[in-house]
Every structure is written in structure tokens, then in C-alpha cells.
Design an enzyme around this catalytic site. Structure first.
Site, mmCIF file in Angstrom:
data_model
loop_
_atom_site.group_PDB
_atom_site.id
_atom_site.type_symbol
_atom_site.label_atom_id
_atom_site.label_comp_id
_atom_site.label_asym_id
_atom_site.label_seq_id
_atom_site.Cartn_x
_atom_site.Cartn_y
_atom_site.Cartn_z
ATOM 1 C CG ASP A 154 41.758 40.707 43.499
ATOM 2 O OD1 ASP A 154 42.264 41.670 42.903
ATOM 3 O OD2 ASP A 154 41.968 40.472 44.697
ATOM 4 C CG ASP A 204 48.011 41.767 45.188
ATOM 5 O OD1 ASP A 204 49.082 41.241 45.486
ATOM 6 O OD2 ASP A 204 47.864 42.533 44.220
ATOM 7 C CG ASP A 263 40.610 40.196 48.247
ATOM 8 O OD1 ASP A 263 40.606 40.619 47.075
ATOM 9 O OD2 ASP A 263 41.350 40.672 49.127
#
Length: 227
Positions: free
Chosen positions: A16, A18, A183
Site C-alpha cells: 500500500d 499512503d 496499514d
């Protein structure tokens, strides 16, 4: 990490963007607040924006207009309001993208170690293509990744697993030896639906929830812990 693959390194690692590779919330918050002020609303600040990031730009703008995570039950807004706000956000974020962002500590040593073991690397993000490439370049991360699957690459986004399948195929990888790193619950659910192990980082954006309780195979404070 290697115990997830019977003591071997993964064949493919997908990341991922961001909240996993890059702390981009300061740029996103600046653009969101500029949009809100331009439409006669109060700015919300970086802390609230961090809790809204993860489902792509359109959902982020809707959450900002509604003033809360569940934009369907927040302050109402019209389709015209949304389209105008989205255009304002894109205009500002195009200028801000990468200005205040930073690469998280531990990311580059981890990527370097993976490349040394000939692991295929890709990005799987819900961020639009127009912003993904420029952000990776400004952060000097673009050279690590052969493939970026973005929020508008396919008709679906994470937590749908299709982005993972697409990335592995594009990289010529092996699903049985693919690792997802993210995240948020979106990353974890996408990996689980694709049938691949997933590592979650504690420092990112998980809508204010505790990532330790989200079902990842491994949860770390820094990616270098995986080495």
C-alpha cells in the site's frame, strides 16, 4: 516474515502507499482544508483527515463534506456539491502532492533487502493514478517498483482482491509466495480474500482503529522488524 513462506523469502511483495510507504496526510489535509474553505466550510486538520484516508480520493472528499467517516449519515451534500468539491480538491492536491510528505523510517532498508533477494515489488493503492506516480517519484521510491495498481486501474478497489491478482500477474509473480504489506483493514481484507499473507504497520492510517485487532498475520512498528 520468512516463516510465512516456509523459511523462504516471498517471491512478490505488494505495498500500500499512503500510510504504509509514505506519510502523505499533511498534503492531503492541506488540500482537503483548502477545498472546505473554498466551499464555505470549516477546515478539519490533519488528525481528522488521517482517519478518513484509505478508500480513494472520492470517498475522502465525501467524508470531508459530511464532516465524518460515515459520509452517508453526516452533513448532507448534493451531487453538484460533491463534484465541485472533488474538482477543487484535485486542483489543490495536484500542487501539494509530495510537498509535505515523507517516507517512513524503515521503508527503504526493507525494500533494499527485498530487492537483494530478487523479490518482485509492486504498489497496490486506492490512490488515483494521476497522484501515485508523481508521489513515488517525489519520494524517490519509484525505482523500487515495477508495477503500480491504482484506485482507477480497475473497476474495483481494495478491499476487493482483484488489484492484488492484477499486480501479481503483471509482475509475473507467484500467488502462493506473495506478501501484502499495508496499514489498514482494507489491505488486510484484500489480502485475506486473495489468499495471501499480510503484514500490517502500526504507524499508518486505519480509520482510528487498532490495527493489532484487524487480523493481520504480522503487525510491526517498523518494516525493518521483518528482517
Amino acid at each position: 516474515m520468512r516463516h510465512l513462506f516456509n523459511g523462504q523469502w516471498p517471491d512478490t511483495a505488494l505495498f500500500d502507499l499512503d500510510g504504509t510507504l509514505v506519510d502523505s496526510a499533511p498534503d492531503l489535509a492541506t488540500a482537503i482544508d483548502a477545498m472546505l474553505e473554498a466551499t464555505g466550510r470549516q477546515p478539519v486538520g490533519a488528525d481528522r483527515v488521517r482517519g478518513w484516508v484509505g478508500n480513494g480520493a472520492q470517498v475522502l472528499v465525501k467524508r470531508a463534506l459530511a464532516g465524518q467517516f460515515d459520509y452517508q449519515t453526516g452533513t448532507p451534500f448534493s451531487d453538484d456539491d460533491f463534484q465541485h468539491a472533488l474538482t477543487l480538491f484535485f486542483d489543490t492536491y495536484s500542487d501539494m502532492n509530495g510537498r509535505l510528505s515523507s517516507v517512513y523510517a524503515g521503508v527503504e532498508p526493507f525494500l533494499k533487502a527485498l530487492v537483494a533477494e530478487n523479490v518482485r515489488l509492486g504498489v497496490v493503492t486506492n490512490k488515483p493514478t494521476a497522484f501515485t506516480g508523481p508521489l513515488l517519484e517525489k519520494m524517490d521510491l519509484h525505482h523500487w517498483f515495477k508495477v503500480s495498481v491504482c484506485g482507477d486501474t480497475l473497476p474495483v478497489k481494495k478491499p476487493d482482491p482483484e488489484q492484488i491478482y492484477h499486480a501479481v500477474e503483471a509482475l509475473g509473480g507467484d500467488m502462493a509466495r506473495t506478501l501484502m504489506v499495508g496499514d489498514s483493514i482494507n489491505d488486510i481484507q484484500a489480502a485475506q480474500r486473495a489468499g495471501v499473507p499480510v503484514v500490517a504497520v502500526r504507524y499508518g492510517y486505519n480509520y482510528g482503529g487498532n490495527i493489532d485487532d484487524a487480523g493481520a498475520d504480522i503487525v510491526v512498528d517498523s518494516l525493518v522488524e521483518l528482517l
